[in-house]
Structures are given as C-alpha cells and as structure tokens.
Design a protein around this motif. Sequence first.
Motif, PDB file in Angstrom:
ATOM      1  N   TYR B  96      85.338  30.212  64.431  1.00 51.65           N
ATOM      2  CA  TYR B  96      85.469  31.562  65.005  1.00 51.65           C
ATOM      3  C   TYR B  96      84.291  32.468  64.675  1.00 51.65           C
ATOM      4  O   TYR B  96      84.231  33.605  65.132  1.00 51.65           O
ATOM      5  N   ALA B  97      83.366  31.948  63.876  1.00 53.68           N
ATOM      6  CA  ALA B  97      82.260  32.785  63.393  1.00 53.68           C
ATOM      7  C   ALA B  97      81.533  33.463  64.543  1.00 53.68           C
ATOM      8  O   ALA B  97      81.204  34.650  64.486  1.00 53.68           O
ATOM      9  N   LEU B  98      81.333  32.698  65.610  1.00 55.89           N
ATOM     10  CA  LEU B  98      80.567  33.230  66.743  1.00 55.89           C
ATOM     11  C   LEU B  98      81.207  34.492  67.307  1.00 55.89           C
ATOM     12  O   LEU B  98      80.547  35.483  67.550  1.00 55.89           O
ATOM     13  N   TYR B  99      82.540  34.420  67.470  1.00 50.91           N
ATOM     14  CA  TYR B  99      83.224  35.558  68.103  1.00 50.91           C
ATOM     15  C   TYR B  99      83.357  36.727  67.145  1.00 50.91           C
ATOM     16  O   TYR B  99      83.392  37.888  67.544  1.00 50.91           O
ATOM     17  N   ALA B 100      83.452  36.395  65.880  1.00 46.76           N
ATOM     18  CA  ALA B 100      83.644  37.461  64.896  1.00 46.76           C
ATOM     19  C   ALA B 100      82.333  38.151  64.549  1.00 46.76           C
ATOM     20  O   ALA B 100      82.337  39.278  64.064  1.00 46.76           O
ATOM     21  N   PHE B 101      81.228  37.489  64.834  1.00 43.21           N
ATOM     22  CA  PHE B 101      79.952  38.010  64.338  1.00 43.21           C
ATOM     23  C   PHE B 101      79.647  39.450  64.753  1.00 43.21           C
ATOM     24  O   PHE B 101      79.289  40.276  63.913  1.00 43.21           O
ATOM     25  N   PRO B 102      79.796  39.787  66.037  1.00 40.72           N
ATOM     26  CA  PRO B 102      79.512  41.187  66.394  1.00 40.72           C
ATOM     27  C   PRO B 102      80.383  42.174  65.619  1.00 40.72           C
ATOM     28  O   PRO B 102      79.921  43.259  65.252  1.00 40.72           O
ATOM     29  N   PHE B 103      81.621  41.774  65.336  1.00 40.05           N
ATOM     30  CA  PHE B 103      82.500  42.685  64.593  1.00 40.05           C
ATOM     31  C   PHE B 103      82.082  42.779  63.135  1.00 40.05           C
ATOM     32  O   PHE B 103      82.215  43.825  62.502  1.00 40.05           O
ATOM     33  N   ILE B 104      81.551  41.665  62.629  1.00 41.79           N
ATOM     34  CA  ILE B 104      81.040  41.695  61.260  1.00 41.79           C
ATOM     35  C   ILE B 104      79.874  42.676  61.163  1.00 41.79           C
ATOM     36  O   ILE B 104      79.787  43.490  60.246  1.00 41.79           O
ATOM     37  N   LEU B 105      78.987  42.610  62.161  1.00 45.46           N
ATOM     38  CA  LEU B 105      77.861  43.552  62.177  1.00 45.46           C
ATOM     39  C   LEU B 105      78.357  44.989  62.278  1.00 45.46           C
ATOM     40  O   LEU B 105      77.884  45.879  61.579  1.00 45.46           O
ATOM     41  N   LEU B 106      79.343  45.191  63.176  1.00 47.94           N
ATOM     42  CA  LEU B 106      79.882  46.538  63.350  1.00 47.94           C
ATOM     43  C   LEU B 106      80.536  47.034  62.066  1.00 47.94           C
ATOM     44  O   LEU B 106      80.399  48.204  61.706  1.00 47.94           O
ATOM     45  N   ALA B 107      81.218  46.119  61.364  1.00 55.42           N
ATOM     46  CA  ALA B 107      81.838  46.517  60.094  1.00 55.42           C
ATOM     47  C   ALA B 107      80.767  46.999  59.131  1.00 55.42           C
ATOM     48  O   ALA B 107      80.944  48.005  58.425  1.00 55.42           O
ATOM     49  N   ILE B 171      78.966  25.809  67.588  1.00 55.30           N
ATOM     50  CA  ILE B 171      79.966  26.053  68.627  1.00 55.30           C
ATOM     51  C   ILE B 171      79.307  26.073  70.001  1.00 55.30           C
ATOM     52  O   ILE B 171      79.694  25.344  70.900  1.00 55.30           O
ATOM     53  N   VAL B 172      78.330  26.957  70.149  1.00 55.66           N
ATOM     54  CA  VAL B 172      77.561  26.982  71.393  1.00 55.66           C
ATOM     55  C   VAL B 172      76.101  26.890  70.991  1.00 55.66           C
ATOM     56  O   VAL B 172      75.622  27.699  70.204  1.00 55.66           O
TER      57      VAL B 172
END
Lengths: 264, 359
Positions: B96-107, B171-172
């Motif tokens: 799930y890292a790929l999908y979570a990454f933008p949210f990690i940056l936003l956090a 993943i991709v």
Amino acid sequence: MQTQPKTNDAPVMEIRGLTQNFGGLKAVSDFSVKLGKNELSGLIGPNGAGKTTVFNLVSGFYQPSEGEILIGGVPTAGLKPHKVTSLGVGRTFQNIRLWNDMTVLDNICVAQHSQLNYGFFHSAIRSKHYLQREKEITEKAAELLNVFDLMKYADDFPKNLPYGTQRKLEIARALSSHPKLLLLDEPAAGLNSADAHDLIRLIRWIHETFDVTIWMIEHHMDVMMQLCTQIKVIDFGETIAEGSAEHVRNHPAVMTAYLGDENI
Amino acid sequence: MLRRYSVHLILAVTGGAIITMAYQEYLSLYVMSVLMFIGVNIILSTSLNLVNGYMGEFSCGHAGFMCVGAYVSSLLGVWLFAKDKVFGTAVLNPDYALYAFPFILLAGGVAAALAGLLVAIPSYKTRGDYLAIITIAANFIIISTIENIGAIGGSRGFMGMKRLINSMEDIVDLPWMPIWVFIFTVLCVWVIRRYVSSTFGKGVSAISQDEVAAEIMSVNTNKIKTITFMLSSGLAGIAGGLFAYILGYVNPGSFNIMKSTEVLVMVYLGGMGSLSGSVLSAILFTLLLEAFRFIIPVINDFAHQIHIISPDYDISQVWRWVLIPLLLIILMQFRPEGIMGNRELGDIFPRLKKFYRFK
Ligand SMILES: Nc1ncnc2c1ncn2[C@@H]1O[C@H](COP(=O)(O)OP(=O)(O)OP(=O)(O)O)[C@@H](O)[C@H]1O
Ligand SMILES: [Mg+2]
C-alpha cells in the motif's frame, strides 16, 4: 458569533463617558455623543485636542480606559478593529493610508474582507461558490468606482494618483463594505480650495445617496459650517461646546480655544 | 480554448518528457537528482516568497519547517511500510506504500504547518527584525530538538526511506520519486498562485503594505497571518519530505541556517512577490550550484597552470560558499529587486498573456 443589535431603533453610534489615557496624558476625557440615522455631524478642536484618538477608539484600534462605545446598540469593548468594521463602521485616515502597491480596484475589493464568505480552501480549489463570490465582489467594487467616477483609474496604483483623487478613493474604500457609520478624519486636509470645494459636494452627495451616518473631523470651519448640522468641540480631551454650527462658532470657549488659530 | 489549457499542456508535456526519460533511463541518476532538487527548491522558494515577498515579513528559518516535514514523513513512512531497526517490522503491508505516499508527504506538511505556529503566533504582536529573530530561534529549536532525540538517530540522522521507494516501484514499475516531485511542485505553485490572486489572499499584500489600514478595513490580520505562515511552512514541510525520500536519508544538520539562507538567496534572486521569479531563480540557483562542481576544478587547473597558487593547494568545492554569497552581495548592489522585481512573467511580456492563463 456576532450579537445582533438589540433593537432596530438603537442609535447608529453611541459613546458614553469615553476616556483615554496615554500614560499621564488624558487624550480624551468623559466624552459622550449619540448619532442617529443619516446624521451628518462634526467634531472639531485645536491640534492635539484628541479628535483622532476618539476615532481610533471607535474603530477599535485602542481599547478605551473608561466608558463604552455602542455601534447599532452593540458594545464594541474587546472587539478587534476588523470586528468593529464588520459591525458597519468605515473610516478614512488623517494621513491617507491606501494600499499603494495594489490596484485601485483591489483596494476596494480587499476592503470587503468581512463579507467575503469564503476562505482559504475555497480559493485553493476555486469552487463554484468562490468564483461566484469573486465575481460579485469585483462587480460591486466596479460599481462603486463608477459611482465615484474613479473607474478610469481601476488598474492604476493609488500612489500615482493626484492627492485629491487619493482622498476620494480612500472615502470610496471606506464605503465599500456598506457601513452604517462613516468616519472621516480631516478629509479636506492638504487640498487646495478648488479640491476642497469638490470634496464638500462629494460629502453632501454621499450623505444624500448612501444610507449612511457621517461623522467628520475637520479644521476648516467653513467646510463644517456648510455640511454639519451638529458639531462638537473638544480641547485637551474635554468637550467645550456643542450644538449647531452657528452656535458653536460664536461660543466664547471655542473662540478662546482657537485664539490665534487662523483656521477659524 | 488553447489559452485556457496551454499551461496544462505545457506542464503535461514537460512532466511526461521528464518521466519518460527517467523511465527509459536516458537521463543519468545524477541529472535526475538535479531535476528533482530543482522541484524541491521551487517549492521552497515559492513558499518562502509567500511570507517574505507577499506578506513583507522576514523569515529566515525556512529550513526548520522543511526539517519537520522531512522527519515526520520519513518516520511515518518507515514506521508504516518498512522493516527498520527503530520501529521493527512494518505496520502495514508495503504493497500500500504507493497509495499512502502522498498522504505521508501531506502529513509531513501538516506537521510542519503546525510547527509554523511557532512563528505565526508571535507574529500577531511582533514584526520586522524582531520576528526575523524569532524565525531563526524556531529553526534552532526544531533542529536541536531532533538532534536530542536519540531514538530516531539524533544528529546522526535517520534512514530507510529507500525501502519505501523500492516497494512503490515493486507495485508499479515507474520512476516514482520524479513523479511525486513533479506533482507536488506543480500543486504547490498552483495553490500559492490561487491564494494570492484571490481577494481573500490579497489581504496578505494589504498587511505588507499597511497593516493598520488592513485591520481597520476589515481584514482579519491575525487569521491571514496564521494561514500564510502555516501554508508557507506546510509547503516547506512537503519539500522536506520529498528531499528526504530523494536522498533516502535525513539528518538535522542539513536543515540548519545555511539551508535557510540558500532559500533566502533564491527568493531575493527571483524577486520579492514574484512567483515566476521564484520558480526561475530556483531553477537557475540549483543549476548554478551544480555548475560550480565543474567550474571549480577548471579554475583550479587553470590557477595551477599559470602558477598563481601553490602546487600543494587545491581550490575545493568549499569555495562555492564563498562565491555564492559574493553573488548575493553583487546582486543586492546592482539589482536589489532580483530578476523579476515584484512582477510576473505576464507583466514583463504582456503578449505572453494571450497564450496562457494560469490560475
Ligand atoms: N498612541 C499614542 N500614545 C501617546 N500619546 C498619544 C497617542 N496618540 C495620540 N496621543 C496624544 O494624544 C493627544 C491627542 O492626539 P490626537 O491625534 O487625537 O489629536 P487630534 O485632535 O487628532 O489633533 P490633530 O488636529 O493634530 O490631528 C496628543 O497630545 C497626542 O500627542
Ligand atoms: Mg487628528
């Protein structure tokens, strides 16, 4: 939450026993006044009498040492200036304070800040609501500029305008949020007699056209005589006379206070 | 029609080209990293310009907020998605890292925005030089705090972020870091542009031009200051997150006052209150820094050849930090308003305006 005016027939502005101390100096002392709807009234006094201080107290720039100020029945104690403004107070400054690096149109738009009804997120996503509001704000500003015959300067910077036009623009900006009370601090200061004459006409016209109470400070006695129904005179913070222009002019205390002052 | 979408088109083509080239490995890793640092620097300089240019304050601790973003997004990412000696096994499935990454940056951005309150709240009462000192203090507080938390590496720093990037690529199979940098850079400039061109955001310029008039003319100055400082530091935090993941390693030392100064140089080089100026200067500055890598050895060889320096002495890369500040002095002497002054591209080349609309 904003408290609603208690009654609709509350005076536009009421000041009771206003006192302001700056250290040991009593700049304003036990000042009271009541302004009704659509009144045009004046405040005069020699240099340093405390006139501007009264305006600064009304706009919330200072918190009074004593006394209270009510705008449309709402006490302004503890309110920040932008809150007081949104109660319906517009003002100009003795020394013009326009935003000089912002276009004339933007000056008028930004002064509607209390009525934007959108915030950062709407501006970031450019929501429909945002676009709609921006359109309305700009239209309203353009309309006001048109009425004041300033539309031709819409894209200019205020600092490049003639002095008299800057004064006029500052009054237009004060009106852009549709205040119920307009405070003018020496609007004719620094104007030549032709410009001052135009200004008198402008103020009279504003008084007739807009639904607004005007309270003005002015040194030129003749300007006041032509415009104001009621005048209050203060000296060293104390009220020394009040009444009609004619009454005030011939009042002995006023003559003494102004003795040697060539403005009267 | 074309005018309306020309910016989108140019962005799509540029972004597409860079990413394709990265994918096909036409560009060396070195060139790719320079391109990514350009993106990070654009975010840093535009976001600092918001405070120093548009609002007329003088913040000189921007790197502090970058540091908060870098650490929060690194720690969060590694804690969630990577096996690590600090946090042990991954909390979530690395798929799930790929999908979570933008949210990690936003956090990271949100955390940095909160750290921005360290400056925003004093700014209600303090202005100018005094606030500048507070921003420096904030920079130090942040760095020293992190240096003193041994659990996350202290001054030695923290790593493990490369594992996240590998999981994303598993993943991709795309060059994810250039993609994220590109997306966030564009978003950042876009948000700032929209903010400052709205009537709401013009309150920022009103504050800089006459704060008393702004407050009395119904601008809620404290609110605008809070939003502006938080937006500025939040974006710096996102830049920090990207920076950390590009390098795969963070340490507090890389966010000291020197880094803050670097950002200041970019803002002044580009012009106060000019977004296009900040973008341009971030590009120029990054390229210039890199150019010194090649120029300094050439100067060194030349100096040896004509025997003006002793054969035992080599002009090293440290001299960059003599030359760049020198450049700043020259700039302030001869063109203090920077490349663009406070104008945008469209103001300088009015004809350009026919071809694009950027809002
Ligand atoms: N912020 C302040 N701190 C200390 N003293 C002040 C302050 N503002 C005004 N004063 C003093 O209060 C007195 C009244 O000033 P004010 O500006 O209200 O006078 P004014 O009637 O508007 O005079 P003018 O006709 O010159 O504009 C003056 O003595 C002034 O020096
Ligand atoms: Mg005065």
